[in-house]
Design a protein around this motif. Structure first.
Motif: not given
Length: 196
Positions: A61-69, A98-109, A92-94
């Motif tokens: 019912t609520k999206l965990p940020s790590n699932l978005a990643y 400061t997120g645990q996967y910030y670097d990976e997300v930036s790279n994948y984006i 990134m919005e969530l």
């Protein structure tokens, strides 16, 4: 308190416990699906991971940020670049920076944006080749607007003393091409007309 009130309270408590217990089971199943998806993704089984992530999403019912990643990263590996960009941006919005996967997300984006641009360019190239080399563009009418002058018959270019007006070298002042001329233009074979 009367016996009937005790029974009502007991019934409400029992019902509340059952609902809470059922919600706990659903959440546990969702987290299990997410974990299985991560495992499948890490092992290169991206289609299976996609199914696990979709199953987890349907139960939450609520999206965990790590699932978005995870969903965004997996979408990238499936070649679904626009979807990857959307999910990674959701992370990134969530979580922000400061997120645990910030670097990976930036790279994948960055990778997904580049791949999406390339995919769009390839689609445009494919369409142009189909229109210009694999046959004949079937015009919707007898005449088409000239792509060079946009059907105006005049080319307007800036000059030192204002705009310079020139008759279109392909369509003349009519701004129209026959279907055959239009196809020749698409193939780069249309010769310029002699303009008086």
């Amino acid at each position: 308190m009367s016996l009937s009130k005790h029974l009502v309270v007991l019934f409400i408590l029992t019902l509340s416990w059952q609902v809470s217990s059922a919600q706990g089971i659903i959440k546990r199943d969702a987290l299990t699906s997410m974990d299985r998806g991560v495992e499948a993704m890490e092992n290169g089984y991206y289609e299976a991971a996609d199914q696990f992530f979709r199953d987890a999403l349907s139960k939450m019912t609520k999206l965990p940020s790590n699932l978005a990643y995870y969903f965004g990263r997996n979408s990238y590996h499936l070649g679904k670049y626009k979807q990857a960009i959307n999910w990674l941006n959701k992370y990134m919005e969530l979580k922000g920076t400061t997120g645990q996967y910030y670097d990976e997300v930036s790279n994948y984006i960055e990778l997904a944006n580049e791949a999406f641009r390339k995919q769009r360019e390839d689609e445009i190239d494919r369409t142009q080749k189909q229109l210009t080399t694999q046959g004949y563009f079937d015009c919707p009418s007898d005449y088409m607007h000239c792509p060079l002058c946009n059907g105006t018959g005049v080319l307007i270019t800036p000059g030192k003393f204002g705009a310079v007006y020139q008759t279109c070298p392909y369509s003349g002042l009519s701004g129209k091409l026959t279907c055959d001329e239009y196809n020749q233009y698409l193939r780069g074979e249309l010769e310029k007309k002699k303009v008086d």
